[in-house]
Write a protein that holds these residues in place. Structure first.
Motif: not given
Length: 231
Positions: A78-80, A116-121
């Motif tokens: 949801a944040l991503v 993808t980067l935000l999800y991983a971060g």
């Protein structure tokens, strides 16, 4: 958001989530899973703007966090999608429509990479590890590739459906401007007509009146001369 926007967004998000979970996730493609939900959020954000994209992204991501088989913490996606939808909505031009397909495709590519980067971060911050042991580089490459291949069949359809419920601001201004121009033209015509009705007939000049008097006197004199008996 208006009720029509909310209903359309909820319907599109629900269809995209069902297709992603029941069809795309079962294809067992290498790397990432094609993110149809992300493409739907991007398409709506390109039409609704940054506020609408942020709201749609948040609720779409929250629905994906709660829908089975969710393998991550609630609120992570949801944040991503909230951040990605807000950023994508900022690219919406003032006219409401992009002149070419280049900008939407760039938005899709940037959205795939950033999500993808935000999800991983976010997963690294909350200690939520991904279910599959795939490298970040492979996830970035496959996610961008799959989303770009799926975008021409998804994003234009979502944007066209969203625009059907949108009133074009330029068309509204143009319509009001046209009506105002028509009213102004009618007002000018009415004023001219009224002025024409109120205007008196042009007066004859003193010279014209004098010439007419001289003409009558000359005709009378000629008549008297003709009437005189000759000696």
């Amino acid at each position: 958001m208006r009720a029509s926007r909310s209903l359309l967004a909820a319907l599109l998000v629900a269809v995209a989530l069902v297709l992603q979970v029941s069809v795309l996730a079962r294809l067992q493609l290498p790397g990432a899973v094609p993110d149809l939900l992300l493409l739907t959020v991007l398409g709506l954000a390109l039409v609704y703007g940054h506020v609408g994209g942020c709201l749609v992204g948040f609720f779409a991501g929250l629905l994906a966090d709660l829908a089975p088989p969710a393998d991550h913490a609630v609120g992570r996606y949801a944040l991503v999608l909230c951040v990605v939808g807000y950023a994508a909505g900022l690219t919406r031009p003032e006219s409401g429509q992009h002149r070419s397909a280049t900008v939407p495709m760039l938005v899709v590519a940037a959205g795939a990479v950033s999500s993808t980067l935000l999800y991983a971060g976010v997963g690294a911050l909350v200690g939520d590890t991904p279910a599959r042991g795939v490298g970040l580089g492979g996830l970035l490459l496959t996610a961008t590739l799959y989303d770009l291949l799926l975008a021409p069949f998804t994003v234009p359809l979502v944007m066209s459906l969203a625009r059907r419920l949108e009133s074009d601001p330029l068309a509204g201004d143009g319509g009001s401007g046209t009506s105002a121009g028509t009213e102004t033209t009618i007002g000018w015509l009415g004023a001219g007509a009224g002025t024409g009705l109120r205007t008196r007939a042009p007066r004859r000049s003193r010279y014209g009146r004098a010439s007419s008097v001289l003409g009558r006197s000359a005709r009378n004199r000629a008549g008297r001369i003709k009437g005189v008996k000759r000696l």
